[in-house]
Write an enzyme that holds these catalytic residues in place. Structure first.
Site, PDB file in Angstrom:
ATOM      1  N   SER A   1       0.684  -1.343   0.088  1.00  0.00           N
ATOM      2  CA  SER A   1      -0.385  -0.156  -0.038  1.00  0.00           C
ATOM      3  C   SER A   1       1.116   1.425  -0.544  1.00  0.00           C
ATOM      4  CB  SER A   1      -0.755   0.142   1.051  1.00  0.00           C
ATOM      5  OG  SER A   1      -1.394   1.182   1.335  1.00  0.00           O
TER       6      SER A   1
ATOM      7  N   SER B   1       1.833  -2.937   9.319  1.00  0.00           N
ATOM      8  CA  SER B   1       2.060  -4.181   8.635  1.00  0.00           C
ATOM      9  C   SER B   1       2.814  -3.900   7.245  1.00  0.00           C
ATOM     10  CB  SER B   1       0.430  -4.344   8.841  1.00  0.00           C
ATOM     11  OG  SER B   1      -0.584  -3.948   8.142  1.00  0.00           O
ATOM     12  N   LYS B   2       2.280  -2.725   6.652  1.00  0.00           N
ATOM     13  CA  LYS B   2       2.444  -2.565   4.784  1.00  0.00           C
ATOM     14  C   LYS B   2       3.671  -2.307   5.033  1.00  0.00           C
ATOM     15  CE  LYS B   2      -1.594  -3.607   3.156  1.00  0.00           C
ATOM     16  NZ  LYS B   2      -1.648  -5.075   1.967  1.00  0.00           N
TER      17      LYS B   2
ATOM     18  N   TYR C   1      -1.943  -0.762  10.481  1.00  0.00           N
ATOM     19  CA  TYR C   1      -2.598  -0.938   8.807  1.00  0.00           C
ATOM     20  C   TYR C   1      -1.107  -0.338   7.880  1.00  0.00           C
ATOM     21  CZ  TYR C   1      -4.251  -0.973   4.122  1.00  0.00           C
ATOM     22  OH  TYR C   1      -3.746  -1.052   2.836  1.00  0.00           O
TER      23      TYR C   1
END
Length: 258
Positions: free
Chosen positions: A142, A159-160, A156
Site C-alpha cells: 500500500s 503492517s504494509k 495497517y
C-alpha cells in the site's frame, strides 16, 4: 499474454476486489487457477466467472490464512491438483481504523496475521515448487507503507511497511533460486477492503472525492484495473529482471507532501 496460458496461478483474497479482478484477468489468458478465500459464497462466484472467461481449470480452497494448517493445505491441494506452481499472488488483506489510544492486541494480531504472516509463510511453503518453475510472487502492499495517510491507520500502515521489507529481503534470498518477488503499492481504491470501515455510501463517496484531489496525475483515484495491470506485468516474463521492487500505483501521490 500467451505466456500465461496453462500456467498455474495461486490467488489469495480471490472472493472480491483486486483478488477477484486479478483472477478473472488471468483466466482470460487460459491459466489454471487456485483461488483462495474464507468467503465461500463469493469465492464460488469468482470461480464461475473465471470458468466463463476462459480459465483452463479452476480450483477453489476455502481457507483461513491466519492458520498455518490452512496455509499448508492451500499449497498441498494446489500441487495435488496441478503438480506445479508458477505464480503466487498474495492479495488477501485487511484494513481498519483504530487510533493508538484504543487499538487492541486483537487489532494488531489481525492486521499482522493476514497482511504479513500469511504471505510470508505461504511464500515459504511455495518455494520448492516456484524454484522448479522459476516462478514469481507478487504481494499487495500500500501507499501507506511509505506515506502517512490516516491518523487512525497506524497498525495497517505498519503492517504494509513490513510487507515492503519482506518483499525486498525475500528477493535477495530467493534470487539464487531463480524466483522473483515484487510488491504493488496502490493508493486508495474504492473496494470492499476500505468500504468495510466506512459507515455509509455517502462516507465512501466523500472519501473518494477527497482522495481524488490528492492525486497529482489526472486528479483521479486509482482504479482496480490499474493495480491488476501492475500485477500482470510483475508476474510476467517482461519483468524478468525485476525483483525486490515496490511498484507504487498512486498517480505520484507518494512523492507529494499531501
Amino acid at each position: 499474454m500467451v505466456e500465461f496460458s496453462s500456467k498455474v496461478v495461486l490467488v489469495t483474497g480471490a472472493a472480491s476486489g483486486v483478488g477477484a479482478g486479478t483472477a478473472k484477468t488471468f483466466a482470460k489468458h487460459g491459466t489454471r487457477l487456485c483461488l483462495v478465500d474464507r468467503d465461500e459464497e463469493n469465492l464460488a462466484k469468482t470461480e464461475t466467472e473465471c470458468e466463463n472467461v476462459g480459465a483452463e481449470k479452476v480450483l477453489t480452497i476455502v481457507a483461513d490464512l491466519t492458520k498455518y494448517e490452512d496455509l499448508k493445505r492451500v499449497i498441498q491441494k494446489t500441487i495435488e491438483e496441478f503438480t506445479e506452481l508458477d505464480v503466487l499472488l498474495n492479495i488477501a488483506g485487511i484494513c481498519f481504523k483504530a487510533p493508538m489510544e484504543i487499538v487492541s492486541f486483537k487489532d494488531f494480531d489481525a492486521a499482522y496475521n493476514i497482511n504479513v504472516r500469511a504471505p510470508l509463510f505461504l511464500t515459504q511453503l511455495a518455494i520448492p515448487y516456484l524454484e522448479k518453475t522459476k516462478g514469481s510472487i507478487v504481494n499487495i502492499s500500500s501507499i501507506a507503507s511509505k506515506k502517512y495517510t490516516e491518523a487512525s491507520q497506524m497498525i495497517y500502515s505498519m503492517s504494509k511497511s513490513s510487507v515492503d521489507h519482506f518483499t525486498k529481503i525475500a528477493a535477495l534470498e530467493l534470487a539464487k533460486k531463480g524466483i522473483r518477488i515484487n510488491a504493488v503499492n496502490p493508493a486508495f481504491m474504492k473496494t470492499n477492503l476500505f468500504q468495510r470501515w466506512l459507515k455509509s455510501d455517502e462516507e465512501v463517496e466523500e472519501l473518494v472525492q477527497e482522495r481524488a484531489k490528492l492525486v497529482p496525475l489526472g486528479r483521479k483515484n486509482v482504479k482496480v484495473h490499474d493495480v491488476i495491470d501492475a500485477i500482470m506485468f510483475l508476474a510476467s516474463d517482461r519483468a524478468k529482471m525485476i525483483t525486490g521492487t515496490c511498484l507504487f500505483v498512486d498517480g505520484a501521490r507518494h512523492l507529494t507532501g499531501m
